[in-house]
Design an enzyme around this catalytic site. Structure first.
Site, PDB file in Angstrom:
ATOM      1  N   HIS A  72      35.895  38.130  30.923  1.00 31.13           N
ATOM      2  CA  HIS A  72      36.767  37.648  31.986  1.00 31.13           C
ATOM      3  C   HIS A  72      36.249  36.403  32.711  1.00 31.13           C
ATOM      4  O   HIS A  72      36.955  35.825  33.529  1.00 31.13           O
ATOM      5  CB  HIS A  72      36.973  38.752  33.030  1.00 31.13           C
ATOM      6  CG  HIS A  72      35.762  39.004  33.870  1.00 31.13           C
ATOM      7  ND1 HIS A  72      34.605  39.553  33.358  1.00 31.13           N
ATOM      8  CD2 HIS A  72      35.514  38.737  35.169  1.00 31.13           C
ATOM      9  CE1 HIS A  72      33.699  39.641  34.314  1.00 31.13           C
ATOM     10  NE2 HIS A  72      34.229  39.155  35.432  1.00 31.13           N
ATOM     11  N   HIS A  87      36.172  32.340  36.883  1.00 34.45           N
ATOM     12  CA  HIS A  87      36.300  33.795  36.933  1.00 34.45           C
ATOM     13  C   HIS A  87      37.779  34.155  36.914  1.00 34.45           C
ATOM     14  O   HIS A  87      38.454  34.077  37.940  1.00 34.45           O
ATOM     15  CB  HIS A  87      35.632  34.314  38.205  1.00 34.45           C
ATOM     16  CG  HIS A  87      35.505  35.794  38.281  1.00 34.45           C
ATOM     17  ND1 HIS A  87      36.571  36.623  38.551  1.00 34.45           N
ATOM     18  CD2 HIS A  87      34.421  36.584  38.111  1.00 34.45           C
ATOM     19  CE1 HIS A  87      36.148  37.873  38.557  1.00 34.45           C
ATOM     20  NE2 HIS A  87      34.850  37.883  38.292  1.00 34.45           N
TER      21      HIS A  87
END
Length: 168
Positions: A72, A87
């Site tokens: 992620h 992120h």
């Protein structure tokens, strides 16, 4: 005599601009529903509400780290050594990599605009997770003087969003 064998040092830069790694709407970090980002505890930057599930390199550099299991997030390093964290979403580590497709690995050299990762916006939202994506210059990098947030509300791969100033 063997001057051609000497490696030339990279030219010293005083600053560099970083373009948006994701298309979408740029917002302040304060809008991120996670205090680690919204209070800037991790560093300075912006957040993007993505309009598509693609992350591209915001500058030419090297992939310093890809979160292997959760996929992620990644860290990309500029040629001057400055690292930037991208992120995707909030609490997306809980998806354990589902819906994320990295196209690079830790250690890869990348060119500005190169596809780094694809992610499934709908899958993230269906799991009830925010897709807002923090893009930060983590604190603790001694070569940085300061980071300037450039005005603009639209994020695109040709729109600078951050300017990083280096110490002399």
């Amino acid at each position: 005599m063997f001057k051609w064998l000497k490696k030339k040092a990279a030219p010293r830069i005083e600053e560099f601009d970083m373009v948006a790694p994701i298309k979408g709407q740029v917002v302040s970090l304060e809008e991120v529903p996670d205090p680690a980002f919204s209070t800037k505890a991790m560093g300075e930057g912006i957040a993007i509400h993505p309009s598509e599930g693609r992350v591209t390199a915001p500058f030419t550099g090297k992939v310093a780290h890809v979160m292997e299991k959760s996929k992620h997030a990644l860290i990309i390093e500029h040629e001057c050594g400055v690292q930037v964290l991208i992120h995707v979403g909030i609490n997306t580590v809980s998806l354990k990599g589902q819906g994320f497709n990295p196209h690079v690995q830790t250690g890869d050299n990348v060119k500005a605009g190169q596809l780094l990762m694809e992610f499934d916006l709908n899958a993230i939202q269906q799991d009830g997770l925010p897709v807002i994506t923090p893009v930060i210059v983590p604190d603790g990098q001694e070569m940085i003087s300061h980071v300037e947030i450039l005005e603009g509300s639209s994020a695109s791969p040709d729109a600078p969003v951050l300017r990083v100033y280096l110490k002399a």
